[in-house]
Design an enzyme around this catalytic site. Structure first.
Site, PDB file in Angstrom:
ATOM      1  N   GLU A   1       1.335   0.001  -5.583  1.00 27.12           N
ATOM      2  CA  GLU A   1       0.357   1.073  -5.763  1.00 27.12           C
ATOM      3  C   GLU A   1       1.037   2.350  -6.244  1.00 27.12           C
ATOM      4  OE1 GLU A   1      -3.301   3.208  -3.360  1.00 27.12           O
ATOM      5  OE2 GLU A   1      -1.645   2.409  -2.206  1.00 27.12           O
TER       6      GLU A   1
ATOM      7  N   GLU B   1      -4.011   4.605  -8.631  1.00 24.34           N
ATOM      8  CA  GLU B   1      -5.022   5.494  -8.055  1.00 24.34           C
ATOM      9  C   GLU B   1      -4.909   6.794  -8.838  1.00 24.34           C
ATOM     10  OE1 GLU B   1      -6.147   7.386  -3.809  1.00 24.34           O
ATOM     11  OE2 GLU B   1      -5.693   5.242  -3.811  1.00 24.34           O
TER      12      GLU B   1
ATOM     13  N   ASP C   1      -0.041   6.381  -6.814  1.00 28.07           N
ATOM     14  CA  ASP C   1      -0.991   7.505  -6.749  1.00 28.07           C
ATOM     15  C   ASP C   1      -0.542   8.563  -7.749  1.00 28.07           C
ATOM     16  OD1 ASP C   1      -2.147   6.226  -4.650  1.00 28.07           O
ATOM     17  OD2 ASP C   1      -2.186   7.961  -3.307  1.00 28.07           O
TER      18      ASP C   1
ATOM     19  N   HIS D   1       0.858  -1.185   0.000  1.00 28.42           N
ATOM     20  CA  HIS D   1       0.000   0.000   0.000  1.00 28.42           C
ATOM     21  C   HIS D   1       0.895   1.235   0.000  1.00 28.42           C
ATOM     22  CE1 HIS D   1      -2.520   3.014   2.351  1.00 28.42           C
ATOM     23  NE2 HIS D   1      -3.273   2.744   1.318  1.00 28.42           N
ATOM     24  N   ASN D   2       0.497   2.295  -0.718  1.00 29.46           N
ATOM     25  CA  ASN D   2       1.328   3.514  -0.792  1.00 29.46           C
ATOM     26  C   ASN D   2       2.791   3.146  -1.038  1.00 29.46           C
ATOM     27  OD1 ASN D   2      -0.921   5.009  -0.237  1.00 29.46           O
ATOM     28  ND2 ASN D   2      -0.380   5.491   1.866  1.00 29.46           N
TER      29      ASN D   2
ATOM     30  N   HIS E   1       1.604  11.267  -2.212  1.00 29.12           N
ATOM     31  CA  HIS E   1       0.374  11.133  -1.437  1.00 29.12           C
ATOM     32  C   HIS E   1      -0.327  12.479  -1.457  1.00 29.12           C
ATOM     33  CE1 HIS E   1      -2.269   9.870   1.892  1.00 29.12           C
ATOM     34  NE2 HIS E   1      -2.007   8.673   1.426  1.00 29.12           N
TER      35      HIS E   1
END
Length: 750
Positions: free
Chosen positions: A334, A383, A336, A304-305, A349
């Site tokens: 992941e 994302e 973003d 995650h992240n 983020h």
């Protein structure tokens, strides 16, 4: 040093390192400082200091290093590429979460000497056998304790050494051992005498007792005696004759004993401390599972992240974070994505102070590292917060950089009824993102470039529409989708979860939904069996709550018990949760895929984690662990006089009924060779899903116990019998020769 050691010291590169070099240590574009580096005489320690600093210096061991990267292979060195050419630059990469060291040499020759020299030393440490490793370990202690560097150790130095080694010993006993080793009666020990002293010090009564039980003459184990030990204690059954011969051949140091087909106490101890004597079944270390089932039938190691090295409010976004996760076998990363300057998308983020990195650099890093640890597919979870224009740029980068690695077509041109297998997708990267329409319209080019808000909302990723997420994410959910990016999504189309009933009648196998940890737990409570059934057909991704701004993790076991495959964790955060993740994926060649138990792959399964006894084939087991002793536990507190008071806790993580823990009492002032001889018993209802975690702590009655080491593995990978557990640090890296000695028995409940 051993002969190999003396040969390696003749190497011209190693000689340059031992003579020492001034290298520029670089932390950023503005922080570049000269430091004097040299390799110490032990051939294992690299020492460095500022030429002008007073007494301050630092050291690290070659065993801490994983690799050397040549040229501009880090963000920091790339940022100063115009100032320092690639042939002067290199990066030392450490195991675990320790930051890398970026260095610039004064000449290309000097850079090469350090690059090639360190690579040789890393290779040497990785290829040592157990005996060489032990010799090296003893030698290291000798050099550490020989304070005045005269190649001898007096009794005062030996007393200091015992403290360093984490053992509080009665002075009379220490003097007795010292006198026995000091055969020349000179009042000091030379290296050979020190080896004898060390051997007496490390003589293990608990191993000797086991040896005595099977040895008729108390001196050696004859072939049939060793066979008997393997079959009775180690539960090896039929193949024990051949195995006994192989063990003597491999671990017995005495040629005389070998000729007799026998094993001495030394050889027996070497075998018990080896990989074969470890708690982990050797046949489960390699790739042993069926890899030809649909992706939805596997647990998949997921991050995650992934771009973060620290927390998600102020942490640094870094390509290094992707490299570290991929090297640990992570198979779902992941990204973003946000609009960047000059139409160049960035990754960070959103709406926080975390630094930004370029999307194209992330994709280049992915291309280089995706398949180093495992050849099975990597899922790239996007994302997407970008405008349609910058989504087109993303699509271009994905196609240009990844080329054939990116799976952009259906494997056989047919719309699938079930997902393809890891085997069929070897070496492929799958894009997980929203998609305009479905695969059914895949060849129908009549779709327009953009979708209406209503359609888009229906296609919305659960993360985007989750009630827990921030308002900007919800508004983002109404943004437009680029056709170019949409076309790259094949087997992982992100959709909003519409309930199990809707999924049963309408969902396609290539649709994937994401659930926050709280949503997943709520569904598990309300409809456990439905969730398990749903996960036989489709992929689910779970992720930590948005409230975890410190990048802490949830317990992945709760999600695995539901059959969720993509249980995303913050790989950058050490602790219990990452230990469990490492433990589950330690099997099957560390390839990042572990097949789910058969009762979680059957679409009509009635399994519910809350009622394990109701499933077909329910067979609970008893796990009995005799915690016998510990060996050379690391010091927690580096203060001169402090010594640990260790205790061992065993934790079971599995379905709710299996969650349990129990611990031994603590032992005062002995981290060197504590003996507990205490037995801990557990009942395990769903062995196929259970993980067992061994934790060693330094007892403190006034405050929280300090962590010393741990080891986690799946219950199904445990070898019964007398076993060593080789402890790992908080980061999950080895801390040899720290271990626990246990006797394990597994039986059916009667």
């Amino acid at each position: 040093m051993d002969p190999e050691g003396s040969r390696i010291q003749d190497d011209p590169y190693i000689q340059v390192m031992m003579a020492g070099s001034t290298l520029r240590k670089v932390k950023s574009r503005s922080w570049k400082k000269n430091r004097y580096f040299r390799l110490l005489e032990d051939g294992l320690t690299i020492w460095y200091k500022s030429r002008w600093a007073g007494r301050g210096h630092s050291t690290f061991s070659v065993t801490d290093l994983e690799a050397v990267r040549e040229g501009h292979q880090s963000e920091v060195l790339l940022s100063i590429a115009e100032e320092f050419p690639a042939e002067l630059c290199f990066t030392l990469v450490f195991h675990g979460r320790q930051g890398n060291l970026d260095l610039v040499a004064e000449s290309p020759d000097e850079a090469q000497a350090w690059i090639q020299g360190v690579r040789k030393l890393i290779h040497k440490t990785q290829t040592m056998d157990e005996k060489e490793r032990l010799d090296q370990w003893v030698l290291d202690w000798f050099h550490k304790a020989d304070k005045n560097k005269d190649g001898k150790m007096n009794f005062k130095e030996v007393k200091k050494l015992l403290k360093m080694m984490n053992v509080e010993m009665n002075e009379d006993h220490a003097l007795h051992l010292f006198t026995m080793a000091d055969k020349s009666e000179s009042g000091s020990l030379e290296i050979e005498q020190f080896v004898f002293f060390y051997k007496m010090l490390t003589q293990r009564d608990e191993v000797w007792k086991v040896f005595q039980d099977y040895s008729e003459d108390g001196e050696k184990l004859m072939l049939e005696e060793l066979e008997s030990f393997l079959s009775v204690e180690q539960h090896e059954g039929e193949q024990s004759t051949q195995h006994a011969q192989e063990l003597i051949e491999c671990y017995e140091p005495s040629e005389t004993a070998k000729k007799q087909g026998a094993m001495s106490l030394d050889g027996f101890q070497m075998y018990l401390c080896s990989q074969e004597g470890s708690i982990f079944k050797p046949e489960h270390q390699d790739l042993y599972q069926d890899m030809s089932q649909p992706l939805s039938h596997y647990f998949i190691s997921s991050s995650h992240n992934t771009y973060l090295l620290e927390d998600q409010l102020r942490g640094q976004s870094s390509l290094e974070a992707y490299i570290q996760a991929l090297k640990r076998g992570c198979r779902c990363v992941e990204v973003d994505c946000w609009d960047g300057y000059d139409e160049d998308p960035v990754v960070y983020h959103g709406h926080t102070l975390t630094s930004k990195i370029l999307f194209k650099d992330v994709i280049s890093t992915l291309k280089e590292y995706a398949f180093r640890a495992s050849e099975f597919p990597v899922i790239l979870s996007i994302e997407n917060h970008c405008s349609v224009e910058q989504q087109k740029v993303m699509a271009q980068y994905l196609r240009q950089i990844l080329g054939d690695m990116l799976q952009t077509t259906l494997l056989d041109g047919q719309v699938p009824q079930q997902l393809p297998s890891p085997q069929e997708l070897k070496g492929k990267i799958l894009l997980k993102a929203k998609k305009i329409g479905g695969l059914e319209e895949y060849l129908d080019e009549t779709c327009t470039d953009e979708v209406s808000d209503e359609e888009e909302m229906a296609n919305c990723d659960a993360e985007m529409a989750s009630t827990e997420d921030s308002p900007e994410k919800k508004s983002k959910a109404k943004s437009k989708m680029s056709r170019e990016l949409s076309d790259l999504v094949v087997y992982c189309k992100s959709v909003h979860f519409g309930g199990f009933e809707h999924a049963r009648s309408h969902a396609k196998c290539y649709e994937i939904s994401s659930f926050s940890e709280s949503k997943a737990k709520k569904l598990a409570k309300e409809a456990g069996t439905d969730f398990v059934q749903y996960n036989t057909r489709q992929l689910s991704r779970t992720y930590p709550s948005g409230l975890r701004t410190d990048s802490s993790n949830y317990n992945p076991q709760d999600m695995w018990s539901m059959g969720c495959q993509i249980v995303a964790l913050n790989f950058q955060t050490a602790g219990l949760e990452m230990d469990l993740n490492d433990g589950l994926f330690r099997q099957n060649g560390c390839c990042g895929y572990v097949i789910k138990p058969d009762f979680m792959r059957d679409g009509n399964t009635q399994f519910s984690p809350d009622k394990p006894e109701e499933r077909e084939g329910y067979k609970p087991l008893r796990l009995s662990i005799q915690v016998i002793s510990g060996q050379q536990l690391p010091k927690v507190n580096q203060k001169e006089g402090s010594i640990v008071d260790p205790l061992v806790r065993v934790e079971i993580h599995g379905v709710p009924q299996d969650q349990a823990k129990d611990e031994t009492s603590h032992i005062n002032n002995n981290g060197f060779n504590p003996v507990w001889n205490e037995t801990l018993d557990f009942t395990i209802h769903t062995p196929e899903l259970a993980l067992v975690r061994f934790v060693v702590e330094d007892y403190d009655k006034a405050s929280r116990n300090d962590f010393i080491g741990q080891y986690t593995l799946p219950f199904t990978c445990i070898q019964p019998g007398y076993r060593h557990i080789h402890l790992l640090s908080k980061d999950g890296t080895a801390i040899p020769p720290s271990s626990l000695f246990v006797n394990i028995s597994i039986s059916e409940l009667t």
